[in-house]
Scaffold this active site. Structure first.
Site: not given
Ligand code: VGL
Ligand code: ZN
Length: 243
Positions: A46, A84, A86, A90, A119, A144, A189
């Site tokens: 990330d 990351d 989203h 989310h 984010h 992810k 993470c």
């Protein structure tokens, strides 16, 4: 309670960790120097605009991991990045829960979820990888957190603890046995990825100076404690033999 939720719970409620004694000495004496080989992968978690200053969930000093990762990256034949990623609305966003603010928690079907500012929204500049990352040999980017109702701190397994990202199988198919974890954020993470890498049977190192933490209510100390008890090795970039 599984490890992920334990880590989330201790992060929020400040519980004292308990569990089996550490199987690996940790932080006491200087570790032997480690030389990454063809059976090693550098996992860069990330390292995105969203988690660095100017981003939507900036981690203090997050941009400082980039030169460290670039320097050590040259010694790795195998490099995998995570992103990351989203969708709008989310479940991990506070804005998706009436009356909730960022850093509050909610109970979801899979356990306690920390709520974050919106984010790393798919396709935005904010969700992009840092432009100053210099890892041309990187072979895979694992995205992810793209299922709207499930978060995924770990690069290996979503927060429901059933949905695999496929990364463990991928690494094994490529003969990888050692995972060196870097990136953001140490206590979310990075820690969850390191714990799951251990659970999948890899030898795991976290390169401390190539990470930065959110540190929410003691979450950083709790994360290191959980990683220590799981046998994750805590090293610094200077412990790597880079030639
Ligand atoms: C992360 C909070 C929310 C991380 C991702 O990369 O550590 N933290 N989403
Ligand atoms: Zn996220």
């Amino acid at each position: 309670m599984n490890r992920r939720f334990f880590l989330q719970a201790v992060s929020i409620f400040g519980l004292t960790a308990s569990g089996p004694a550490a199987s690996v000495a940790f932080g006491q004496s200087a570790p032997a120097r480690v030389r990454p080989g063809p059976e090693s992968v550098l996992l860069v978690v990330d390292t995105q605009n969203c988690f660095t200053p100017g981003g939507t969930l900036a981690v203090k000093g997050g941009e400082q991991v980039v030169p460290v990762i670039n320097r050590i990256g040259k010694a790795f034949e195998n490099v995998v990045l995570t992103q990351d990623w989203h969708p709008r609305g989310h479940v991990s966003f506070a804005s998706s829960h009436r009356g909730k603010k960022p850093f509050d928690t909610v109970h979801l079907f899979y356990g306690t979820q920390v709520l974050w500012p919106d984010h790393c929204i798919q396709g935005t500049e904010d969700a992009g990888l840092r432009k100053d990352l210099d890892l041309p040999q990187a072979q895979l980017v694992i995205r992810k957190g793209y299922h709207k109702d499930v978060d995924s701190y770990s690069a290996f397994m979503e927060a429901d603890r059933h949905t695999s990202t496929g990364l463990g199988v991928y690494l094994k198919a490529h003969g990888i046995r050692r995972v060196f974890v870097t990136g953001l954020a140490t206590d979310f993470c990075v820690a969850n990825s390191a714990l799951d890498a251990r659970a999948e049977g890899f030898d795991v190192y976290v390169i401390e100076d190539a990470t930065r933490a959110v540190d929410l209510n003691g979450s950083l100390a709790q994360a290191w404690d959980a990683m220590s008890r799981a046998g994750v090795k805590r090293i610094r970039s200077d412990d790597l033999v880079l030639s």
